[in-house]
Write a protein that holds these residues in place. Sequence first.
Motif, PDB file in Angstrom:
ATOM      1  N   MET A  50      -4.069  -3.863  -9.660  1.00 64.70           N
ATOM      2  CA  MET A  50      -4.622  -5.014  -8.803  1.00 64.70           C
ATOM      3  C   MET A  50      -4.373  -6.128  -9.847  1.00 64.70           C
TER       4      MET A  50
ATOM      5  N   ALA B 148       0.896  -1.272  -0.020  1.00 62.43           N
ATOM      6  CA  ALA B 148       0.091  -0.014  -0.198  1.00 62.43           C
ATOM      7  C   ALA B 148       0.912   1.124  -0.007  1.00 62.43           C
TER       8      ALA B 148
ATOM      9  N   ASP C 133       2.256   1.770  -3.320  1.00 60.23           N
ATOM     10  CA  ASP C 133       1.504   2.012  -4.405  1.00 60.23           C
ATOM     11  C   ASP C 133       1.139   3.579  -4.243  1.00 60.23           C
TER      12      ASP C 133
ATOM     13  N   GLU D 202      -4.966   1.591   1.580  1.00 61.42           N
ATOM     14  CA  GLU D 202      -4.678   2.901   0.987  1.00 61.42           C
ATOM     15  C   GLU D 202      -5.631   3.756   1.405  1.00 61.42           C
TER      16      GLU D 202
ATOM     17  N   VAL E 123     -12.605  -4.940  -6.073  1.00 63.71           N
ATOM     18  CA  VAL E 123     -11.246  -5.260  -6.313  1.00 63.71           C
ATOM     19  C   VAL E 123     -10.889  -6.606  -6.450  1.00 63.71           C
TER      20      VAL E 123
ATOM     21  N   ALA F 158      -5.995  -2.319  -1.078  1.00 61.81           N
ATOM     22  CA  ALA F 158      -6.827  -1.218  -1.626  1.00 61.81           C
ATOM     23  C   ALA F 158      -7.255  -0.404  -0.456  1.00 61.81           C
TER      24      ALA F 158
ATOM     25  N   ARG G  56      -6.820   2.086 -10.449  1.00 59.12           N
ATOM     26  CA  ARG G  56      -5.886   0.831 -10.014  1.00 59.12           C
ATOM     27  C   ARG G  56      -6.036  -0.318 -10.616  1.00 59.12           C
ATOM     28  N   ARG G  57      -7.061  -0.431 -11.340  1.00 57.51           N
ATOM     29  CA  ARG G  57      -7.382  -1.908 -11.881  1.00 57.51           C
ATOM     30  C   ARG G  57      -6.210  -2.515 -12.611  1.00 57.51           C
TER      31      ARG G  57
ATOM     32  N   THR H  91     -10.516   2.931  -7.396  1.00 54.69           N
ATOM     33  CA  THR H  91     -10.441   1.476  -7.782  1.00 54.69           C
ATOM     34  C   THR H  91     -10.154   1.130  -9.408  1.00 54.69           C
TER      35      THR H  91
ATOM     36  N   VAL I 214     -14.515  -0.951  -2.812  1.00 51.65           N
ATOM     37  CA  VAL I 214     -13.274  -1.511  -2.411  1.00 51.65           C
ATOM     38  C   VAL I 214     -13.230  -2.939  -2.940  1.00 51.65           C
TER      39      VAL I 214
END
Length: 848
Positions: free
Chosen positions: A296, A12, A15, A316, A382, A313, A292-293, A289, A379
């Motif tokens: 992930m 985390a 990222d 974060e 994800v 996620a 951040r796909r 999210t 979240v």
Amino acid sequence: MSVRLPLVLRLALRDMRGGLRGFGIFLACIALGVAAIAGVGSVARSLSEGLAREGRTILGGDVAVTLTQREATGEELAFLRAQGALSHVTDFRAMAVAPDGEAALVEVKAVDDAYPLVGTLDTAPAADGDAPFAGEGERFGAVADPALLARLGLGVGDVLRLGNLDLVIKAELVSEPDKIATGVGFGPRLMISHEALARTGLVQPGSIISHVYRLVLPGGELDDAALARFTARAGDAFPDEGWRIRDRREAAPQLQRRIDQFTQYLTLVGMTALLVGGVGVANAVRGFTDRRRTTMATLKAVGASGGVAVAVALTEVMMIAAIGIVIGLVVGALMPFIVVWVAQDVLPLPIVPRLAPLELLAAALYGALAALAFSLGPVGRVHDVPVAALFRDHVDAAQARPRLRYRLAAAGAGVLLIVVALALAHNVRVAAIFLVAAAIAFGLLRLVAIGTMRAARALPHTANPTWRLALANLHRPGTLTPALVLSLGLGVTLVVTLVLVDAGLRRELTRSLPERAPAFFFLDVQAQEADAFAQYLDGAVPGSTIERVPMMRGRIISLKGIRAQDYTSPEEVAWVLEGDRGITFADTPPEGSNILAGDWWPADYDGPPLVSFDAVIAEQLGLGVGDAVVVNVLGREIPVTIANLRSVEWRSLGINFVMVFSPNTFAGAPYTVLATLTEPAGAEAGGNLTLVREIAARFPAVTSVRVRDVLTAVNDMVGQLAVAMAAASAVALIASALVLGGALAASHRARLYDAVILKTLGATRGRLLRAYALEYGLLALVSALFGFLAGSAAAMVIMTQVMRLPADFVPGPAIVAALIAVAVAVTLALAGTWRVLAQRPAAYLRER
């Protein structure tokens, strides 16, 4: 040796090296709600600490013993003097008359040589001891509020008349140490000595007057046990004398209760901001999210499970929430210091700025739970991000629902937030009503959004491309409809509620008053002068209606065998059990009253004392016909039985009392007469100032109160209350605006993609702008309609159930407020869309 952080935390943190881009709205929503709750709690705690620390000064001593309509007897004075240093203060209302005959209602405070025992009396010019009150031949000195001098056109050195005595104004009053404990009066302060009071001739049997005996007990700073011992000794020595005893721990109980009530209200406003902001949190997390796909999917490609991806996620998100919480806590913790810095010279309350750890902890807990409840759902998606997302355009990704475990976790966090809100609430009932109303509002707005989307989908296709695009935007995947309907709906609801409550209060104060309400109230009319006074009024104002009733002061000692101080009562009627109340006696029911339960006593009734009680107040106090009540009048405790319950029309401003007794209850006791004068139709309501002057000259003991002056003061108070409510609710409105901005920001990439494709196919910026304007306009109208209906319903509930006012409804102000909110929302939305429309397709397509 370095300490290795847990894998999820390390991932985390790595990222997050890219910064907090896209989390501005998230931070603002969390920080705003936390700051509101923390600030309110901190200021309230500082005020409570100030009241506790300055309790001795506010009360004017360690202990205050109050007697109504009588002075302490020799035996009582001897007891009090044996306990410590003693000061005697007398409070009452009267009319002060200038040499030119101009008269004004004043709050008179007669003091002795020992006043003040604690604190300092500030005057201009400054004076020592009893110098301002010393006599000069036949005249005594006085200290006057500057407002009184301005009203009468007088200054220091001038003369005014009080009753039968001329007073010389020796100084202007700057401040009195016990002003808060004395309470708010109808007129400006006039301070004199007890010797001067005795010469005025205003103190007559039955006069409405309070005697307060303040004590400074020996021993310096006394503990609570010492104060309790004094109260016990006084109760044992004079159990039935009608003493009302307060000590410095409860120097201003009504003010403390008002602080608690206002704290409750403002905390609920902060909770509203936090809940509304929660939608902005959810939008921001959903956008996070989506961005951040790829990250992930990469984690999953190298072996991470869906649970690990969710944990990274969520870590974060909660770290960013922690930053917002810290910002809110800092602002909230500084709020008492800012209040003192900005308003120290004008603030009438003793505020002691300090950090309030428990209140700050509560605010942090609110913020953390709100962030968790609104983040877990987005979240949770994800968990099922496929590895194939590395090779597929994430703009077209399907938005699957999160797994059941994450939905249950989000629901659990929401339930925990509700439990915390109820556990920390000043009034659990109010908090529960608020939470239920919030849940209903959220649910209804969700249904409105779903209904709007389905309606747009069901409409037949139109040939107009602008309308077709606008309607498609209302229901397509990733639509803004749910977020915009929620933010706009709540915002309009708040605005409409405030506008209607303010309009209702002002309308109720002013409508039909000349036809229904008296123009004057006259207090302290001596019983032996009542007939002569009524004849004078009839001659001075021909055609007027004069009403008069006997009046005394009494205090409820017990209800159904339970002492008043131990009796459980709702806050809205707690005033009935506090201090002294006006009471009367009558052979027949008061005009305009209806007997709802029980029977009125016969005209020649001579049995055990009976009382008639206001039906609404009796219901709230849990009283019924046949219940026992004990009242203290003139130092005597009198047991009575409730004979009937009656309706009381308080809004008419006529003569009404909570309690009306059978005449034999007070046989032979001294009393005064309360009179009202209702002017004939067509007369200027309360405008007869000559009448006030003549009454002050002919009947110096009578106090004249113009209803117009009272209504003006109340109207000003309502205006200030409305401004305070609007300012406080602005926090929630700002949260709604943040949600709107967050929804637009979260949809930026999708809107950008749409705009580029449509421009490539030949759409112009003007056509796209019209389509977006139609989309936002339709959503705003739907939200405004909901807000108008919900706000109107909320205002009606507040007016009828909380303020006990008629359920009148005037839609004009609410419609205007809703339309203005719609216009502002559409303008803001289009302003946020303009940047999207300005993108050139070529540059974006090259990146694809």
